[in-house]
Design a protein around this motif. Structure first.
Motif, PDB file in Angstrom:
ATOM      1  N   CYS A   1      54.256  41.956 102.471  1.00  0.00           N
ATOM      2  CA  CYS A   1      52.931  42.411 102.427  1.00  0.00           C
ATOM      3  C   CYS A   1      52.005  40.981 102.434  1.00  0.00           C
ATOM      4  O   CYS A   1      52.461  39.887 102.001  1.00  0.00           O
ATOM      5  CB  CYS A   1      52.397  43.009 101.245  1.00  0.00           C
TER       6      CYS A   1
ATOM      7  N   GLU B   1      46.885  37.992 100.676  1.00  0.00           N
ATOM      8  CA  GLU B   1      45.442  38.270 100.640  1.00  0.00           C
ATOM      9  C   GLU B   1      45.032  39.812 100.391  1.00  0.00           C
ATOM     10  O   GLU B   1      45.583  40.531 101.106  1.00  0.00           O
ATOM     11  CB  GLU B   1      44.650  37.803 102.054  1.00  0.00           C
ATOM     12  N   ILE B   2      44.235  39.939  99.378  1.00  0.00           N
ATOM     13  CA  ILE B   2      43.914  41.273  99.098  1.00  0.00           C
ATOM     14  C   ILE B   2      42.215  41.622  99.371  1.00  0.00           C
ATOM     15  O   ILE B   2      41.637  40.633  98.807  1.00  0.00           O
ATOM     16  CB  ILE B   2      44.042  41.683  97.487  1.00  0.00           C
ATOM     17  N   ASP B   3      42.025  42.473 100.243  1.00  0.00           N
ATOM     18  CA  ASP B   3      40.283  42.464 100.434  1.00  0.00           C
ATOM     19  C   ASP B   3      39.834  43.470  99.567  1.00  0.00           C
ATOM     20  O   ASP B   3      40.250  44.597  99.517  1.00  0.00           O
ATOM     21  CB  ASP B   3      40.402  42.867 102.189  1.00  0.00           C
ATOM     22  N   SER B   4      38.825  43.165  98.971  1.00  0.00           N
ATOM     23  CA  SER B   4      38.012  43.996  97.870  1.00  0.00           C
ATOM     24  C   SER B   4      36.720  43.984  98.336  1.00  0.00           C
ATOM     25  O   SER B   4      36.008  43.001  98.542  1.00  0.00           O
ATOM     26  CB  SER B   4      38.310  43.198  96.521  1.00  0.00           C
TER      27      SER B   4
ATOM     28  N   TYR C   1      48.509  50.230 104.462  1.00  0.00           N
ATOM     29  CA  TYR C   1      47.287  49.752 103.798  1.00  0.00           C
ATOM     30  C   TYR C   1      47.337  50.333 102.711  1.00  0.00           C
ATOM     31  O   TYR C   1      47.157  51.376 102.613  1.00  0.00           O
ATOM     32  CB  TYR C   1      46.163  49.803 104.727  1.00  0.00           C
TER      33      TYR C   1
ATOM     34  N   SER D   1      40.130  47.943  96.706  1.00  0.00           N
ATOM     35  CA  SER D   1      40.963  46.551  97.159  1.00  0.00           C
ATOM     36  C   SER D   1      41.992  47.196  97.772  1.00  0.00           C
ATOM     37  O   SER D   1      42.454  48.316  97.802  1.00  0.00           O
ATOM     38  CB  SER D   1      41.559  46.153  96.000  1.00  0.00           C
TER      39      SER D   1
ATOM     40  N   GLN E   1      45.699  45.982 100.413  1.00  0.00           N
ATOM     41  CA  GLN E   1      46.736  45.077 100.691  1.00  0.00           C
ATOM     42  C   GLN E   1      47.410  45.599 102.044  1.00  0.00           C
ATOM     43  O   GLN E   1      47.846  46.731 101.957  1.00  0.00           O
ATOM     44  CB  GLN E   1      47.510  44.734  99.584  1.00  0.00           C
TER      45      GLN E   1
ATOM     46  N   CYS F   1      50.669  45.770 104.505  1.00  0.00           N
ATOM     47  CA  CYS F   1      51.944  45.487 104.562  1.00  0.00           C
ATOM     48  C   CYS F   1      52.669  46.103 105.677  1.00  0.00           C
ATOM     49  O   CYS F   1      52.088  47.214 106.421  1.00  0.00           O
ATOM     50  CB  CYS F   1      52.692  46.194 103.309  1.00  0.00           C
TER      51      CYS F   1
END
Length: 232
Positions: free
Chosen positions: A124, A127-130, A211, A226, A228, A230
């Motif tokens: 994964c 970076e995590i998009d929030s 996702y 949020s 992430q 993978c």
């Protein structure tokens, strides 16, 4: 007329009466015997038909029982085979999910390709998009509110129930304690919907990646989403 002649006539009358009495007796006995014989034959015939009917029913029931035994044996064999294929509850849960998706209209070949492409150890992104979006209600001032990820690859939106004020009137913002409906839109018009009380979690598989979304309640009127990415 002499006494002898009178006596002979009297004797002849008595003989005739006895003869007729004998004839009547024989006739009555014969008639009763005939009736009895006829009744016996009818009774015997009815009894034989009853025996034949019950014998046929018994044979049919026996055949049905044998058929049920065979079917029961086949069902048991299939159940044993299923138990061997599904050795634990986790495997049964996976089958249940696949069955539910198939009932919803998801193509089996597509699910097969997705599952076959999953690797043992998923990698994964760090970076995590929030982002946040407004959860719309029947009295929201806005008609559309979405959050887009990965250059529009996935677009998220949601609706919910209004908070009720002290007067019982609905407010514009949603009640996070009640059920919300979240939609995930993909290219080509594909759409996935989930519902429940926040927080909600959902995975979207598209373009060879997974996702993983996490939807939580944000500030008033908003939900925070949020995601992430993978590898499969």
């Amino acid at each position: 007329m002499s006494l002898g002649l009178v006596h002979r006539k009297e004797v002849q009358k008595r003989r005739k009466r006895r003869l007729w009495a004998m004839i009547k007796f024989v006739f009555v006995v014969g008639l009763c015997g005939g009736i009895g014989y006829y009744a016996h034959e009818i009774g015997l015939s009815v009894a034989q038909e009853e025996v034949l009917i019950w014998q046929t029913r018994y044979e049919n029931q026996a055949a049905e029982n044998e058929k049920l035994k065979v079917e029961l044996g086949q069902d048991k064999a299939e159940l044993d085979q299923m138990k061997q294929l599904l050795p634990n509850e986790d495997m049964r849960n996976v089958i249940a999910v696949v069955t539910a998706k198939a009932n919803e209209g998801v193509d089996l070949a597509r699910m097969e390709n997705i599952i076959s492409g999953i690797s043992k150890d998923a990698t994964c992104d760090a970076e995590i998009d929030s982002k946040r979006f407004m959860v719309l209600t029947p009295v929201s001032p806005d008609e559309v509110s979405t959050a887009s990820y990965y250059r529009g690859l996935i677009t998220v939106s949601g609706t919910g129930s209004s908070v009720m004020n002290e007067n019982g009137a609905p407010e514009a913002w949603f009640d996070p304690a009640k059920e919300v409906f979240i939609s995930f839109m993909m290219p080509g018009g594909e759409k996935q919907d989930i519902s429940g009380t926040l927080p909600l979690y959902h995975s979207v598989i598209t373009g060879g990646s997974e996702y993983r979304f996490s939807i939580t309640a944000g500030r008033t009127s908003f939900a925070d989403a949020s995601v992430q990415r993978c590898d499969l």
